[in-house]
Write a protein that holds these residues in place. Sequence first.
Motif, short mmCIF file in Angstrom:
data_model
loop_
_atom_site.label_atom_id
_atom_site.label_comp_id
_atom_site.label_asym_id
_atom_site.label_seq_id
_atom_site.Cartn_x
_atom_site.Cartn_y
_atom_site.Cartn_z
N LEU A 1 68.28 94.01 10.81
CA LEU A 1 68.48 94.93 9.69
C LEU A 1 67.17 95.44 9.11
N ARG A 2 66.23 94.53 8.85
CA ARG A 2 65.00 94.92 8.16
C ARG A 2 63.95 95.55 9.07
N HIS A 3 63.92 95.15 10.36
CA HIS A 3 62.83 95.61 11.23
C HIS A 3 63.29 96.28 12.52
N GLY A 4 64.58 96.21 12.83
CA GLY A 4 65.06 96.77 14.10
C GLY A 4 64.68 95.92 15.29
N VAL A 5 64.39 94.64 15.05
CA VAL A 5 63.99 93.73 16.13
C VAL A 5 65.21 92.89 16.53
N THR A 6 65.47 92.84 17.83
CA THR A 6 66.65 92.13 18.32
C THR A 6 66.34 91.45 19.65
N VAL A 7 67.28 90.66 20.12
CA VAL A 7 67.18 90.00 21.43
C VAL A 7 67.73 90.98 22.46
N LEU A 8 66.94 91.26 23.49
CA LEU A 8 67.30 92.31 24.44
C LEU A 8 68.51 91.95 25.31
N ASN A 9 68.56 90.76 25.85
CA ASN A 9 69.67 90.37 26.73
C ASN A 9 70.66 89.52 25.93
N THR A 10 71.33 90.16 24.98
CA THR A 10 72.18 89.44 24.06
C THR A 10 73.60 89.31 24.57
N PRO A 11 74.21 88.13 24.55
CA PRO A 11 73.50 86.88 24.33
C PRO A 11 72.85 86.41 25.63
N GLY A 12 71.67 85.86 25.50
CA GLY A 12 71.04 85.22 26.65
C GLY A 12 71.73 83.88 26.88
N THR A 13 71.94 83.53 28.11
CA THR A 13 72.66 82.30 28.44
C THR A 13 71.72 81.21 28.91
N ILE A 14 71.86 80.02 28.34
CA ILE A 14 71.16 78.83 28.83
C ILE A 14 72.21 77.95 29.49
N ASP A 15 72.08 77.76 30.79
CA ASP A 15 73.02 76.94 31.55
C ASP A 15 72.75 75.46 31.30
N PRO A 16 73.78 74.60 31.44
CA PRO A 16 73.59 73.18 31.19
C PRO A 16 72.65 72.49 32.18
N ASP A 17 72.38 73.10 33.32
CA ASP A 17 71.47 72.47 34.28
C ASP A 17 70.04 72.98 34.16
N TYR A 18 69.76 73.90 33.22
CA TYR A 18 68.40 74.43 33.03
C TYR A 18 67.62 73.49 32.12
N ARG A 19 66.40 73.16 32.53
CA ARG A 19 65.57 72.25 31.75
C ARG A 19 64.21 72.84 31.39
N GLY A 20 64.04 74.14 31.60
CA GLY A 20 62.78 74.78 31.27
C GLY A 20 62.72 75.20 29.81
N GLU A 21 61.58 75.75 29.43
CA GLU A 21 61.39 76.19 28.05
C GLU A 21 62.32 77.35 27.70
N ILE A 22 62.86 77.31 26.50
CA ILE A 22 63.64 78.43 25.99
C ILE A 22 62.66 79.52 25.59
#
Length: 151
Positions: free
Chosen positions: A72-93
């Motif tokens: 709302l205030r800056h027009g900044v958003t997450v590009l791949n919304t929603p980004g999915t984190i799979d239960p077998d992923y262990r890397g950095e978010i």
Amino acid sequence: MRVQVPFLRVGSIEVPPPAYQSEGAVGLDLCAAVAEAVTLDPGERKLIPTGYAVALPDGHEGQVRPRSGLALRHGVTVLNTPGTIDPDYRGEIKVVLINLGAAPFTVRRGDRIAQLVICPVALADVVLVDELTPTARGAGGYGSTGVRKEP
């Protein structure tokens, strides 16, 4: 539900862990783990690290979603919304931010940049068939359920 969340030591960049900001919140706020401020010019996108990984239980996913105030205030958003984190992923978010606003936006260490919602998911057993079971709607697509019919 218990969810393991280790801090991935990236030099001396320490940021708050993912956390709910109110008693009724469903999204864990994710903070930027950047060594130096990062500026996104209008129309620019960048991958922003959070410094954390997560071990989600089987049958669950993590959805990385935008923060409404940034949008709302800056027009900044997450590009791949929603980004999915799979239960077998262990890397950095990491979060792909895009600046859809009219002015440059600066991300600093510790800024809340997105939220993580943990949701149960159903896995499908894909069955190939010759044709689908018919419905009243059929193949009616975009806008087909909102079409006004004249008498």
